[in-house]
Motif scaffolding. Sequence first.
Motif, PDB file in Angstrom:
ATOM      1  N   THR A  38      -0.502  -6.377   6.994  1.00 33.50           N
ATOM      2  CA  THR A  38      -0.007  -5.214   6.242  1.00 33.50           C
ATOM      3  C   THR A  38      -1.168  -4.405   5.675  1.00 33.50           C
ATOM      4  O   THR A  38      -1.155  -3.169   5.720  1.00 33.50           O
ATOM      5  CB  THR A  38       0.930  -5.674   5.113  1.00 33.50           C
ATOM      6  OG1 THR A  38       1.973  -6.481   5.650  1.00 33.50           O
ATOM      7  CG2 THR A  38       1.541  -4.482   4.403  1.00 33.50           C
ATOM      8  N   VAL A  39      -2.186  -5.084   5.151  1.00 35.04           N
ATOM      9  CA  VAL A  39      -3.355  -4.379   4.610  1.00 35.04           C
ATOM     10  C   VAL A  39      -4.105  -3.650   5.722  1.00 35.04           C
ATOM     11  O   VAL A  39      -4.567  -2.515   5.539  1.00 35.04           O
ATOM     12  CB  VAL A  39      -4.292  -5.365   3.878  1.00 35.04           C
ATOM     13  CG1 VAL A  39      -5.570  -4.667   3.443  1.00 35.04           C
ATOM     14  CG2 VAL A  39      -3.586  -5.964   2.664  1.00 35.04           C
ATOM     15  N   ALA A  78       6.114   1.182   4.955  1.00 32.89           N
ATOM     16  CA  ALA A  78       5.129   0.125   4.707  1.00 32.89           C
ATOM     17  C   ALA A  78       5.782  -1.109   4.081  1.00 32.89           C
ATOM     18  O   ALA A  78       5.427  -2.249   4.407  1.00 32.89           O
ATOM     19  CB  ALA A  78       4.016   0.655   3.805  1.00 32.89           C
ATOM     20  N   THR A  79       6.752  -0.884   3.176  1.00 34.59           N
ATOM     21  CA  THR A  79       7.436  -1.999   2.533  1.00 34.59           C
ATOM     22  C   THR A  79       8.262  -2.783   3.541  1.00 34.59           C
ATOM     23  O   THR A  79       8.297  -4.025   3.512  1.00 34.59           O
ATOM     24  CB  THR A  79       8.331  -1.495   1.394  1.00 34.59           C
ATOM     25  OG1 THR A  79       7.537  -0.779   0.447  1.00 34.59           O
ATOM     26  CG2 THR A  79       9.030  -2.649   0.696  1.00 34.59           C
ATOM     27  N   ALA A  80       8.939  -2.063   4.433  1.00 34.15           N
ATOM     28  CA  ALA A  80       9.743  -2.742   5.451  1.00 34.15           C
ATOM     29  C   ALA A  80       8.862  -3.580   6.370  1.00 34.15           C
ATOM     30  O   ALA A  80       9.205  -4.714   6.720  1.00 34.15           O
ATOM     31  CB  ALA A  80      10.520  -1.718   6.262  1.00 34.15           C
ATOM     32  N   VAL A 100       2.047   5.460   3.100  1.00 36.26           N
ATOM     33  CA  VAL A 100       1.965   4.273   3.956  1.00 36.26           C
ATOM     34  C   VAL A 100       0.672   3.518   3.665  1.00 36.26           C
ATOM     35  O   VAL A 100       0.661   2.284   3.529  1.00 36.26           O
ATOM     36  CB  VAL A 100       2.024   4.673   5.446  1.00 36.26           C
ATOM     37  CG1 VAL A 100       1.771   3.457   6.339  1.00 36.26           C
ATOM     38  CG2 VAL A 100       3.378   5.281   5.782  1.00 36.26           C
ATOM     39  N   ALA A 101      -0.427   4.259   3.549  1.00 35.28           N
ATOM     40  CA  ALA A 101      -1.740   3.641   3.357  1.00 35.28           C
ATOM     41  C   ALA A 101      -1.805   2.850   2.054  1.00 35.28           C
ATOM     42  O   ALA A 101      -2.156   1.663   2.041  1.00 35.28           O
ATOM     43  CB  ALA A 101      -2.825   4.714   3.394  1.00 35.28           C
ATOM     44  N   GLY A 124      -1.962  -2.150  -1.150  1.00 40.22           N
ATOM     45  CA  GLY A 124      -1.822  -2.760  -2.462  1.00 40.22           C
ATOM     46  C   GLY A 124      -0.511  -3.428  -2.812  1.00 40.22           C
ATOM     47  O   GLY A 124      -0.465  -4.226  -3.752  1.00 40.22           O
ATOM     48  N   SER A 125       0.566  -3.146  -2.073  1.00 42.56           N
ATOM     49  CA  SER A 125       1.880  -3.607  -2.542  1.00 42.56           C
ATOM     50  C   SER A 125       2.033  -5.124  -2.517  1.00 42.56           C
ATOM     51  O   SER A 125       2.759  -5.690  -3.337  1.00 42.56           O
ATOM     52  CB  SER A 125       2.988  -2.954  -1.705  1.00 42.56           C
ATOM     53  OG  SER A 125       2.909  -3.377  -0.353  1.00 42.56           O
TER      54      SER A 125
END
Length: 412
Positions: free
Chosen positions: A381-382, A358-360, A225-226, A231-232
Amino acid sequence: MATALPAATFLFASALAGAWTDHIGPRRTLIGSLFALALAQIGCGLAPTMEVLVAARALSGVGEGLLDISLVVLIADLLPESLRAKVFAAFSTAWILPSMLGPAIAGAITDWVGWRAAFLLPLLLLGLAIPALLPAIRLAQGREQRPWTTQEWATIRAAAIVASAIAVLTWGVSAGASGSWLPIGAAVGAAIVVAARLTHVLPTGTLRAERGAPALILTVLTLSVAFTGIGSLLPLLLATVRGQSAAIAGLSLSITGVFWALGSNISSRDALRRRYSPGRISALAMALMAVGGLGPLLLALDLIPLAPALVAFALSATGMGLINTTLSVHLTVLVPGEELGKYLAARTIAVAVGVAAATALGGALVAAEADHLTAQPITLTVVVGILAALATVPLARRVDAGHPQGTAASSS
């Protein structure tokens, strides 16, 4: 679906491979993975319709899941603990050239020859890899035959449900950008299913962070998740919000590969592993990841320029490489060989769930501003990624139970 489905089949195949290798050893699982990967590449390259392409992509997820689990079990079977860290570090190092050159090469092949060649030409590399693997495959150890347990079948069924839910979640978040309530409702329902079934696919005690292997699996979930949160969305921030070129946006991916490998190589040093326990190394790595996350955060807030932001992000990638190799090696120490496949599968599932969560979150926030994207959803998100990294610092210390050098290393 061409992206979401192979991620789901990878998760399910990992759970299946975990139980399968515990029963029969890594040899047949590894051979099966190579056949699946070859057929998947051929299917993608020769696909007459989009439906066939998606099906072949799903098969590639199966091949990757079988390959990842069987390779780690093979290493645990054939190599002493003192060499495992170096091999896992070599795995990470082997990602440097693909992460730097792979996208450019694939793009060039597509432009010059066509997209089908981008799937078919890698078969040449597979043809080189198979002979190199044959000596290790011949030495692979078998397992004593035993019946499949009810718990193993229950875990595989639960993995299938979670994998399907993650695929629906990924599709729903993306399709929900159009404003339709159906995919949004499907994504919410899928998220509920993942949360409800998680206890059935992870080892007992994982969600309670019991010391040792259960805490290690939970640590893998939260660190996923972190790092995904931190970074994503960085390439999206650079290309769409800050107006950088595609080459600059892709630089963040190269930084991830290079510094992940650097952290992995540092963690494989015998001097470091003798002096510090896996828990202490992992806690330090997560602190490093949290500090590095300030780079993308301050860049999103437009408080620092690009160069220092990417330098800071390199710290996060280094921390990821440091903890990833440390936990990979430590898991092979904590878990007996006959149960290693199950725990490796749980580790893969934890990664998939953490990345999906995390992507969702990031996808939903970005989709809400799809027409006029600002830095705000990326910033949020970050922030979630940094908070997850900080929460993982104390959690990572709980992986030390059962480590033979844990007490001595912690006191030094």
